[in-house]
Design an enzyme around this catalytic site. Sequence first.
Site, mmCIF file in Angstrom:
data_model
loop_
_atom_site.group_PDB
_atom_site.id
_atom_site.type_symbol
_atom_site.label_atom_id
_atom_site.label_comp_id
_atom_site.label_asym_id
_atom_site.label_seq_id
_atom_site.Cartn_x
_atom_site.Cartn_y
_atom_site.Cartn_z
ATOM 1 N N ASP A 47 8.670 8.137 13.754
ATOM 2 C CA ASP A 47 9.516 7.698 12.640
ATOM 3 C C ASP A 47 10.273 8.874 12.040
ATOM 4 O O ASP A 47 10.235 9.101 10.838
ATOM 5 C CB ASP A 47 8.684 6.971 11.581
ATOM 6 N N GLY B 130 3.513 1.753 -3.793
ATOM 7 C CA GLY B 130 4.046 0.764 -2.874
ATOM 8 C C GLY B 130 2.908 -0.042 -2.313
ATOM 9 O O GLY B 130 1.775 0.061 -2.772
ATOM 10 N N LYS C 31 -2.664 10.645 -1.957
ATOM 11 C CA LYS C 31 -2.378 9.254 -1.612
ATOM 12 C C LYS C 31 -3.665 8.444 -1.699
ATOM 13 O O LYS C 31 -4.622 8.695 -0.992
ATOM 14 C CB LYS C 31 -1.800 9.126 -0.212
ATOM 15 N N TYR D 164 1.186 0.233 0.075
ATOM 16 C CA TYR D 164 0.061 0.919 0.702
ATOM 17 C C TYR D 164 -0.790 1.679 -0.288
ATOM 18 O O TYR D 164 -1.780 2.275 0.092
ATOM 19 C CB TYR D 164 0.573 1.838 1.796
ATOM 20 N N GLY D 165 -0.428 1.654 -1.531
ATOM 21 C CA GLY D 165 -1.248 2.326 -2.532
ATOM 22 C C GLY D 165 -0.390 3.161 -3.445
ATOM 23 O O GLY D 165 0.829 2.997 -3.527
ATOM 24 N N GLY E 267 4.660 7.917 -6.942
ATOM 25 C CA GLY E 267 5.153 6.864 -6.082
ATOM 26 C C GLY E 267 4.125 5.775 -5.947
ATOM 27 O O GLY E 267 2.944 5.987 -6.190
#
Length: 905
Positions: free
Chosen positions: A707, A592, A611, A594-595, A590
């Site tokens: 969330d 995006g 991550k 944010y990294g 993945g």
Amino acid sequence: MDQQDNVFLILIFQVMLVAAQTSNEDYSGLQFLTQSWTNKPPNWVGSNPCGSNWDGIHCTNLRITQLDLSYNTGLTGTIPKEIGNLKNLKSLALVGCGFFGPIPDSIGFLKQLTFLALNSNRFNGSVPSSIGNLSNINWLDLSDNELEGPIPVSDDQGQPGLDLLLKAQHFHLGDNKLSGQIPPKLFNSSMILEHVLFSHNQLAGTIPRTLSLVTTVEIVRFDRNGLTGGLPSNFNNLEKLSELYLSDNKFNGSLPDLTAMNSLTYVDMSNNSFTSSDNIPSWVTSLEYLTTVILGDNQLSGTFNISNGYSNSLQLINLQNNAITDYKPGNQKINFDVILTGNPICLENGVSQQSYCQVPEVISSYSTPPNNCSPQTCSNSQISSPNCRCAYPYTGSLVSRALSISNFNTSDYKDIEKSLMDSFRAQNLPVDSVSLSDPMKNSSNDNFQFTLCIFPSQTDRFNRTGVSQIAFVLSNQIYESPEFFYPYFFIGANYRYYEGEPKNSSSGHIGIIVGAVLAVVALLVLAVLAGMYTIHQKRRAQRSKEQNPFVNWEQNNNSGIAPQLKGARWFSFDELRRYTNNFAEANTIGSGGYGQVYQGVLPSGELVAIKHAAKESMQGAVEFKTEIELLSRVHHMNVVSLVGFCFENGEQMLVYEYIPNGSLMDSLSGKSGIWMDWIRRLKVTLGAAKGLSYLHELANPPIIHRDIKSGNILLDSHLNAKVADFGLSKLLVDSDRGHVTTQVKGTMGYLDPEYYMTQLLTEKSDVYSFGVLMLELVTGRRPIEQGKYIVREVMKIIDTSKDLYNLHSILDPTITKSTKPKGIEKFVELALRCVKEYAHERPSMSDVVKEVENIIEIVGINHNSESATTSEVYDVEKGGDVIQPYGNKDFNYSGTFLSAKVEPQ
Ligand SMILES: *[C@@H]1O[C@H](CO)[C@@H](O)[C@H](O)[C@H]1NC(C)=O
Ligand SMILES: *[C@@H]1O[C@H](CO)[C@@H](O)[C@H](O)[C@H]1NC(C)=O
Ligand SMILES: *[C@@H]1O[C@H](CO)[C@@H](O)[C@H](O)[C@H]1NC(C)=O
Ligand SMILES: *[C@@H]1O[C@H](CO)[C@@H](O)[C@H](O)[C@H]1NC(C)=O
Ligand SMILES: *[C@@H]1O[C@H](CO)[C@@H](O)[C@H](O)[C@H]1NC(C)=O
Ligand SMILES: *[C@@H]1O[C@H](CO)[C@@H](O)[C@H](O)[C@H]1NC(C)=O
Ligand SMILES: *[C@@H]1O[C@H](CO)[C@@H](O)[C@H](O)[C@H]1NC(C)=O
Ligand SMILES: *[C@@H]1O[C@H](CO)[C@@H](O)[C@H](O)[C@H]1NC(C)=O
């Protein structure tokens, strides 16, 4: 595979974690500041100074520790007393703005201050004596304002004063209207002052003897005052004194004997009433390091006899406008300037043509030459840089407060250019080159200054970040100038050339200059830490990796105490590189804003999701520490667990257990190919509820997720639900319970409307989102689909008097198709209680767990039995009986919807 989304969202929440906890005291302090300003930095909106990166502010441990708004001439107003609320400020720089009015007394409450620079504004009134309370002050610069009255010293009644500042090295009080005597009490032998700069005030009386007790003093500037008498007899004690400026006063008596002051480089005693009994004293030419002696406009008489030789350092001896009758240079070649114009000797016949009777040009013009290239002809008011590229430089005046030389030659300019470039490179700033031009001596205060142009690298202009970082380096004295130029100050001009902004927007780019505080400081902190970790890594060989990797954390004062880790381990950058096959594209699961998220395999065979935070989304060391501390404390089978982290070479990575079956959202949408029958949905609900209940009620400190949604419930190989992405959740400290958060966050559709409106965050907001999630599970619809809100849709048609509560039309056909799903009414009832309008009417998560367990009892399965295995799941799928529960397949569920965040107001 959706783990990446979860992981990215963690970063969003990280910011909120900080934001929500920004000290109220600091926030209200800033509010008061801006209320009395006509302008403020454009991004000072909302209420999260620390959390949303307000320009000019740097926070440590959720308190504001640095405030730098320098060089914003459009920033005008007074400083209200509430500045005293910013109690953790270590550095306050408001250089070269338009502030006026008094410096409030309450500045004395900022006990942590080490750096205070308020120079070049229009502050008036007196110097607050409370500054004497700032016992940690190292740098005090109030120059170039309109301050009046005496220099405050402590008294018997307990009033503080500047004499209490035993850690101060810099008293820069010049260019004001200070009056009265220089108080003898101001100095004593406990002090470590280096610069005592009081020039261009209205001080009277004599120089106190006590000054000589401060043997650390290197520069004294008392010029342009009304001082009288001579130097105190113990003045020779100032062994380190290098620069002495006494010009333009009313000193009288014989020219002092400075023979013993071996460190002197620059002496200016011009325009006083000094006399010489006979000849000009020999120290004028004999002191080893002396470059410049300026004794013009006095009453010196007799012979200037240097036939005996002179020091090689000498550049200039200016004796103009005295009563000298004879000059004896001897037979030697004189390679420094002697100025005797205006003395009787230059009136003698035949002498006036001598060079010493001319006034030489002291400062020759200079402009940085091109660097082996042909200067470009530039348009649109761009300027050709020393490397011959057209660009918009950031400009300003770089001023020396006390130059220790008088002949500024080319190599001196080169020294300054090089030292500037060295400083910018050390901070990784996007600077291509610098140029100096227009050298001049400011006639009102004798400061030497020139225009500094700083050219951008790569592009033709700086962005705000770039200008801010440069300004911070100059306003906070991070630039180390050559010694002959020190101390300096810089006054930046407005920069009008930001990308995409009108070139002549008038409003003075408030706030531009400052955002950098954060960035530069963060860079510094990270650089320190990176160094620390490199060393640590080298020593690490024989150490167990489970050992707390933050053993050295305390050494960095700004980072607080070492993180308390439970279970999470530290990985080196190299290790993680190996485990991900050099962060191979193929291992990306993945990416995006944010990294990137990579799949990795540990030597043990364990799969992990790594991550890797992008540079822009990195957090400060303290925030990162908080984050991993929090994550490492969370251990529950229904919560995704942190395996470890990496904090090295300026990289931040979090290592999570790998959850193979993606998110509940993917399963519901059919994307992951996992078949979700009613029983599995009940089990997933139960698992997620248990995980959330653990976070609310058993985690220490409690955690509000903020969330909860189907994208954040992951399914392991047994289809056990695991709550992900609580990383940036709100830590619940007791005193915080039910407190007003500063920024509403969450995902549209799941967001608790009460929280949205009141900003009052409690666990019940998660309960609301969980209720929406339950409705999603039972209907197979997204919370907001084709403009319809699932909560309202269910409420609209529900009728408890009818079969299946009249929900046939809205239930997911997948679960109603074959047999009537048992317990579905109770499930919907529970969901609707979770989404009650008022938080207090909603059940707690542990209540939800109990009720879901009851429903599972009704359905008649043993919820403790082994869950389905993955292979069973896929068998079902292969059986061909797959219905897409989210009927509308054109809709890209995982696209924009996921990232639809509630914007801060
Ligand atoms: C400064 O210290 C004095 C006593 O040392 C105290 O009375 C006064 O309140 C303090 N003022 C401030 C502004 O801190
Ligand atoms: C300070 O300046 C303001 C205007 O800028 C003026 O109104 C005020 O009287 C001044 N105060 C003192 C003490 O001079
Ligand atoms: C210097 O002055 C400070 C404050 O007035 C006082 O606390 C200290 O004892 C003094 N030191 C000496 C050596 O007199
Ligand atoms: C000499 O100093 C006085 C202040 O003491 C000042 O007013 C005057 O302008 C100065 N003269 C020169 C030639 O600089
Ligand atoms: C210096 O000037 C003051 C008055 O300004 C006077 O009282 C004093 O006697 C003078 N000192 C010498 C040594 O001339
Ligand atoms: C100048 O100084 C030298 C050495 O001190 C001495 O020999 C000589 O006589 C002096 N000349 C005058 C004119 O005073
Ligand atoms: C410039 O001045 C410095 C002293 O400030 C001296 O060391 C240097 O040799 C000079 N260089 C040139 C090129 O004149
Ligand atoms: C600003 O410029 C620097 C380097 O020139 C760049 O790295 C950075 O991404 C830019 N920031 C923004 C917000 O554009």
